[in-house]
Design an enzyme around this catalytic site. Structure first.
Site, PDB file in Angstrom:
ATOM      1  N   LYS A  14      50.150  20.964  -1.402  1.00 13.97           N
ATOM      2  CA  LYS A  14      51.465  20.701  -0.763  1.00 13.97           C
ATOM      3  C   LYS A  14      52.371  19.796  -1.824  1.00 13.97           C
ATOM      4  CE  LYS A  14      50.152  18.601   2.734  1.00 13.97           C
ATOM      5  NZ  LYS A  14      48.835  18.506   2.670  1.00 13.97           N
ATOM      6  N   ARG A  89      53.165  15.099  11.085  1.00 12.72           N
ATOM      7  CA  ARG A  89      51.648  15.257  11.077  1.00 12.72           C
ATOM      8  C   ARG A  89      51.024  14.883  12.343  1.00 12.72           C
ATOM      9  NH1 ARG A  89      50.706  13.631   5.254  1.00 12.72           N
ATOM     10  NH2 ARG A  89      48.398  14.198   4.884  1.00 12.72           N
ATOM     11  N   ARG A 128      40.652  15.673  -8.310  1.00 18.09           N
ATOM     12  CA  ARG A 128      41.632  15.043  -8.543  1.00 18.09           C
ATOM     13  C   ARG A 128      41.300  13.564  -8.368  1.00 18.09           C
ATOM     14  NH1 ARG A 128      46.115  15.468  -4.020  1.00 18.09           N
ATOM     15  NH2 ARG A 128      44.696  14.086  -2.525  1.00 18.09           N
ATOM     16  N   ARG A 134      42.662   8.405  -7.129  1.00 17.36           N
ATOM     17  CA  ARG A 134      43.370   7.872  -5.832  1.00 17.36           C
ATOM     18  C   ARG A 134      42.081   7.411  -4.856  1.00 17.36           C
ATOM     19  NH1 ARG A 134      47.258  12.190  -2.860  1.00 17.36           N
ATOM     20  NH2 ARG A 134      46.171  11.547  -1.187  1.00 17.36           N
ATOM     21  N   ARG A 145      39.425  12.843   6.119  1.00 19.39           N
ATOM     22  CA  ARG A 145      41.080  13.383   6.177  1.00 19.39           C
ATOM     23  C   ARG A 145      41.184  14.793   6.853  1.00 19.39           C
ATOM     24  NH1 ARG A 145      41.915  12.075   0.342  1.00 19.39           N
ATOM     25  NH2 ARG A 145      43.909  13.492   0.452  1.00 19.39           N
TER      26      ARG A 145
HETATM   27  P1  ADP Z   1      46.910  14.809   1.546  1.00 20.60           P
HETATM   28  O1  ADP Z   1      48.153  15.722   1.780  1.00 20.60           O
HETATM   29  O2  ADP Z   1      46.036  15.120   0.210  1.00 20.60           O
HETATM   30  O3  ADP Z   1      46.348  14.260   2.651  1.00 20.60           O
HETATM   31  P2  ADP Z   1      49.330  12.766   1.215  1.00 20.60           P
HETATM   32  O4  ADP Z   1      49.692  12.408   0.089  1.00 20.60           O
HETATM   33  O5  ADP Z   1      50.003  13.793   1.943  1.00 20.60           O
HETATM   34  O6  ADP Z   1      47.987  13.272   1.097  1.00 20.60           O
HETATM   35  O7  ADP Z   1      48.974  11.495   2.399  1.00 20.60           O
HETATM   36  C1  ADP Z   1      48.123  10.731   1.887  1.00 20.60           C
HETATM   37  C2  ADP Z   1      47.828   9.530   3.037  1.00 20.60           C
HETATM   38  O8  ADP Z   1      49.340   8.890   3.392  1.00 20.60           O
HETATM   39  C3  ADP Z   1      47.334  10.181   4.352  1.00 20.60           C
HETATM   40  O9  ADP Z   1      46.034  10.320   4.565  1.00 20.60           O
HETATM   41  C4  ADP Z   1      47.771   9.167   5.469  1.00 20.60           C
HETATM   42  O10 ADP Z   1      46.955   8.048   5.463  1.00 20.60           O
HETATM   43  C5  ADP Z   1      49.242   8.723   4.722  1.00 20.60           C
HETATM   44  N1  ADP Z   1      50.232   9.797   5.354  1.00 20.60           N
HETATM   45  C6  ADP Z   1      51.236  10.606   4.834  1.00 20.60           C
HETATM   46  N2  ADP Z   1      52.007  11.219   5.675  1.00 20.60           N
HETATM   47  C7  ADP Z   1      51.735  10.752   6.756  1.00 20.60           C
HETATM   48  C8  ADP Z   1      52.208  10.983   7.933  1.00 20.60           C
HETATM   49  N3  ADP Z   1      53.343  11.944   8.042  1.00 20.60           N
HETATM   50  N4  ADP Z   1      51.685  10.180   9.118  1.00 20.60           N
HETATM   51  C9  ADP Z   1      50.915   9.345   8.977  1.00 20.60           C
HETATM   52  N5  ADP Z   1      50.406   9.133   7.854  1.00 20.60           N
HETATM   53  C10 ADP Z   1      50.682   9.758   6.672  1.00 20.60           C
END
Ligand code: ADP
Length: 196
Positions: A14, A89, A128, A134, A145
């Site tokens: 994404k 989400r 990654r 990370r 996750r």
């Molecule tokens: P990925 O798509 O690889 O899971 P992101 O960079 O989108 O990674 O998100 C990393 C972390 O940031 C998530 O696991 C969560 O803890 C937090 N996060 C991101 N977006 C949200 C959201 N909309 N609501 C709650 N937590 C979020």
């Protein structure tokens, strides 16, 4: 004016596609993950809070995330549209975004669902982890996750599908192939053609 969401499991690509689409469509990409990571790096109060959830593979609480995103969408550059990456989400976040847009007489144009199977996403995330270090990319946290995504976020695709908004795109292939697939699918819906 183009208002899009990008939705898909961790590791579907994404973030990469959001940056490319933002450029092609001339709209800002708003990534909640990036905003949280910037805050973690900057050592802000929000960063300290977010980190405690992110490192465990849990979602940051809706109350925190919703305020953050609504503030960001009120910024002037989002008047021309936006591409949300990683938000909403949860069903609570969907409700919040719906209300925000309705108040402004706006609505979403499309929800791009990026698909990728679990083996592929886990191996991408582990790669990654090596490259970028990370802190939420350890195997145990990645598995969690994916579970949280399946339980809390995957159901949102049905919500948006009922509204006829979902465009499903295969996330496997080179970055360029995937971008072209998304752009083509959007064009078929009459989205973004003017900016291309
Ligand atoms: P990925 O798509 O690889 O899971 P992101 O960079 O989108 O990674 O998100 C990393 C972390 O940031 C998530 O696991 C969560 O803890 C937090 N996060 C991101 N977006 C949200 C959201 N909309 N609501 C709650 N937590 C979020």
């Amino acid at each position: 004016m183009t208002r899009l969401l990008l939705i898909g499991p961790p590791g579907a690509g994404k973030g990469t596609q959001a940056a490319r689409l933002s450029e092609r469509l001339a709209i800002p990409a708003v990534s909640t993950g990036d905003i949280f990571r910037d805050n973690v790096r900057g050592g802000t109060e929000l960063g300290v809070l977010a980190k405690s959830f992110m490192d465990r593979g849990e979602y940051v609480p809706d109350s925190v995330t919703n305020d953050l995103v609504m503030d960001r969408l009120e910024a002037a550059d989002a008047d021309s549209g936006f591409l949300l990456d990683g938000y909403p989400r949860t069903t609570d976040q969907v409700r919040e975004l719906d209300e925000f847009l309705a108040q402004r007489g706006e609505s979403l144009d499309a929800v791009v669902q990026l698909t990728a199977d679990t083996d592929e996403t886990v191996s991408r995330l582990l790669r990654r982890a090596k490259d970028q270090g990370r802190s939420d990319d350890t195997e145990e946290v990645i598995r969690h996750r994916l579970d949280v995504y399946a339980a809390q976020t995957a159901p949102l695709i049905d919500v948006y599908a009922d509204r006829g908004l979902v465009i499903r795109v295969d996330g496997l292939g080179s970055m360029d192939e995937v971008t072209d697939r998304i752009v083509d699918a959007l064009e078929r819906r009459g989205i973004g053609a003017a900016a291309l």
